[in-house]
Design a protein around this motif. Structure first.
Motif, short mmCIF file in Angstrom:
data_model
loop_
_atom_site.label_atom_id
_atom_site.label_comp_id
_atom_site.label_asym_id
_atom_site.label_seq_id
_atom_site.Cartn_x
_atom_site.Cartn_y
_atom_site.Cartn_z
N HIS A 209 0.85 -1.21 0.00
CA HIS A 209 0.00 0.00 0.00
C HIS A 209 0.88 1.25 0.00
N ASP A 210 2.02 1.14 -0.65
CA ASP A 210 3.03 2.20 -0.59
C ASP A 210 2.48 3.55 -1.06
N ARG A 211 1.76 3.57 -2.15
CA ARG A 211 1.27 4.82 -2.70
C ARG A 211 0.32 5.53 -1.72
N LEU A 212 -0.52 4.76 -1.07
CA LEU A 212 -1.46 5.33 -0.11
C LEU A 212 -0.75 5.80 1.15
N PHE A 213 0.16 4.97 1.67
CA PHE A 213 0.85 5.33 2.91
C PHE A 213 1.80 6.52 2.73
N ARG A 214 2.25 6.75 1.51
CA ARG A 214 3.16 7.87 1.26
C ARG A 214 2.43 9.15 0.85
N ALA A 215 1.13 9.15 0.88
CA ALA A 215 0.36 10.33 0.50
C ALA A 215 0.63 11.49 1.46
N ASP A 216 0.41 12.70 0.97
CA ASP A 216 0.75 13.90 1.74
C ASP A 216 -0.03 14.05 3.04
N HIS A 217 -1.22 13.43 3.12
CA HIS A 217 -2.04 13.61 4.32
C HIS A 217 -1.67 12.65 5.45
N VAL A 218 -0.63 11.83 5.25
CA VAL A 218 -0.25 10.81 6.22
C VAL A 218 1.04 11.23 6.93
N GLU A 219 1.01 11.19 8.25
CA GLU A 219 2.21 11.42 9.06
C GLU A 219 2.56 10.14 9.80
N TRP A 220 3.76 9.62 9.54
CA TRP A 220 4.23 8.42 10.22
C TRP A 220 4.94 8.85 11.51
N VAL A 221 4.42 8.43 12.63
CA VAL A 221 4.95 8.86 13.92
C VAL A 221 5.91 7.84 14.51
N GLY A 222 5.69 6.56 14.23
CA GLY A 222 6.47 5.51 14.86
C GLY A 222 5.85 5.10 16.19
N GLU A 223 6.54 4.25 16.94
CA GLU A 223 6.01 3.77 18.20
C GLU A 223 6.22 4.81 19.29
N LEU A 224 5.19 5.06 20.08
CA LEU A 224 5.25 5.99 21.20
C LEU A 224 4.89 5.26 22.48
N GLY A 225 5.41 5.76 23.59
CA GLY A 225 5.05 5.22 24.89
C GLY A 225 4.97 6.35 25.89
N GLY A 226 4.44 6.03 27.08
CA GLY A 226 4.37 7.01 28.15
C GLY A 226 3.50 8.20 27.80
N PRO A 227 3.83 9.39 28.34
CA PRO A 227 3.01 10.58 28.11
C PRO A 227 2.86 10.93 26.63
N ALA A 228 3.89 10.69 25.81
CA ALA A 228 3.80 11.02 24.39
C ALA A 228 2.69 10.23 23.70
N LYS A 229 2.48 9.00 24.13
CA LYS A 229 1.44 8.18 23.53
C LYS A 229 0.06 8.71 23.90
N THR A 230 -0.17 8.99 25.17
CA THR A 230 -1.49 9.46 25.58
C THR A 230 -1.80 10.82 25.00
N VAL A 231 -0.79 11.68 24.87
CA VAL A 231 -1.02 13.00 24.26
C VAL A 231 -1.36 12.86 22.78
N ALA A 232 -0.70 11.91 22.09
CA ALA A 232 -1.00 11.70 20.67
C ALA A 232 -2.45 11.29 20.47
N ILE A 233 -2.99 10.50 21.39
CA ILE A 233 -4.40 10.10 21.30
C ILE A 233 -5.29 11.27 21.70
N ARG A 234 -4.96 11.94 22.80
CA ARG A 234 -5.78 13.05 23.32
C ARG A 234 -5.90 14.17 22.29
N ASP A 235 -4.83 14.45 21.54
CA ASP A 235 -4.81 15.59 20.62
C ASP A 235 -5.51 15.32 19.29
N ALA A 236 -6.08 14.13 19.11
CA ALA A 236 -6.78 13.82 17.86
C ALA A 236 -8.25 14.17 17.97
#
Length: 340
Positions: A209-236
């Motif tokens: 699904h390379d073409r779709l995943f590389r589209a401009d509206h997609v941001e790849w964040v990688g794995e998060l843990g701790g406060p960074a993970k909960t903030v990433a969910i809260r801020d959506a």
């Protein structure tokens, strides 16, 4: 009540800081037991050593205890009322041999849709199996399963107050079973940005699904843990949940994670009776039920409609409901009580 929470050999720490399944559930049970007023021992060598400052940590596994040994005598004299363990262990002879000597209850949660238990693993009272969704209850009906929404916690993942949020978020392991490409396409249909959070488990899937995943509206964040993970969910503005047509979700940590953070969910399912239907209501999210025979484009369109429904929900109310529905102490109390 004295509770022993058992680890198991695995690649993730106890408790995990980012991705993890049963490990996160066991930690939530330990935290919930303490919050409910129980005494808690963390059993097994996998628990982080720095927990010893605040927790009783005993690095012994029941399956490694020899009959008649000093370790067995110490376990018996400790006087546990309840052991909480991964779902495989009540069917493991070496583990159950030691447990039988302790004269205590055992509780576990089914985190796999395919694991086959021994016929005698659960009696519904002293040994109890808990399942998330109606479809999981049906799969394990012969073991007298008890319905209960699983609660999962990672290390230092306390949720901040809710916020309205902006972009969409998808979180989980990135592979074909979780099907995040459907979330990406739904966001594209709506002209919305989406953040993809989690570890890549399947490079071939991502390339397909390379073409779709590389589209401009997609941001790849990688794995998060701790406060960074909960903030990433809260801020959506909404959390997008997807999975493949034939996949059966057993434990579904993300529902509790998202709702406790105050982020409404838009879920795509392929049938009724799934974890999404068990976890969500019309105040916390929207569910799109697609036909498995429909192609990805039709499914993404259905999901896009659910996203629009979820985004208008009140984030503060979502968090209030989520922190009650997925409260660790409530979860522990439900598991600690023998059915009448």
């Amino acid at each position: 009540m004295l509770v022993g929470v058992c680890d198991f050999p695995g690649s993730y720490a106890f408790p995990p800081a980012g991705y993890g399944g049963i490990e996160r559930w066991l930690w939530a049970v330990a935290v919930g037991a303490r919050a409910a007023g129980a005494d808690v021992h963390l059993l097994g060598p996998g628990w982080l050593t720095d927990l010893e400052h605040d927790w009783v940590r005993k690095p012994v596994r029941l399956e490694d205890v020899s009959p008649g040994s000093l370790a067995e005598q110490e376990l018996r004299s400790t006087g546990y009322d309840l052991l909480v363990v991964g779902h495989e262990y009540p069917s493991l002879p070496a583990w159950t041999r030691t447990w039988d000597k302790l004269d205590c209850d055992v509780a576990t949660f089914q985190h796999s849709p395919v694991f086959q238990h021994a016929d005698t693993a659960f009696d519904g009272k002293r040994s109890r199996l808990y399942c998330y969704s109606p479809e999981m209850i049906e799969r394990y009906a012969s073991h007298q399963p008890i319905p209960e929404l699983a609660v999962h916690l990672g290390l230092n993942e306390e949720e901040p107050p809710s916020a309205d949020g902006e972009d969409l978020v998808w979180l989980g392991r990135i592979d074909a079973e979780k099907a995040p490409h459907l979330a990406v396409r739904a966001a594209q249909i709506l002209g919305r940005r989406i953040r993809i959070v989690g570890p890549v488990f399947d490079d071939d899937y991502v390339r397909s699904h390379d073409r779709l995943f590389r589209a401009d509206h997609v941001e790849w964040v990688g794995e998060l843990g701790g406060p960074a993970k909960t903030v990433a969910i809260r801020d959506a503005s909404a959390f997008i949940y997807t999975y493949a047509r034939t996949y059966v979700e057993a434990g579904a940590a993300v529902f509790g994670e998202s709702l406790r953070a105050g982020t409404p969910m838009a879920a795509l399912t392929w049938r009724e009776g799934t974890c999404a239907q068990a976890a969500l209501c019309d105040r916390t999210g929207a569910i799109a039920v697609a036909c498995p025979d429909e192609d990805d484009e039709v499914a993404a369109l259905r999901l896009a409609n659910a996203i629009q429904q979820a985004e208008v929900l009140d984030h503060r109310q979502v968090q209030e409901i989520g922190q009650h529905r997925f409260d660790p102490a409530r979860h522990f109390n439900a598991m600690a009580s023998r059915p009448c």
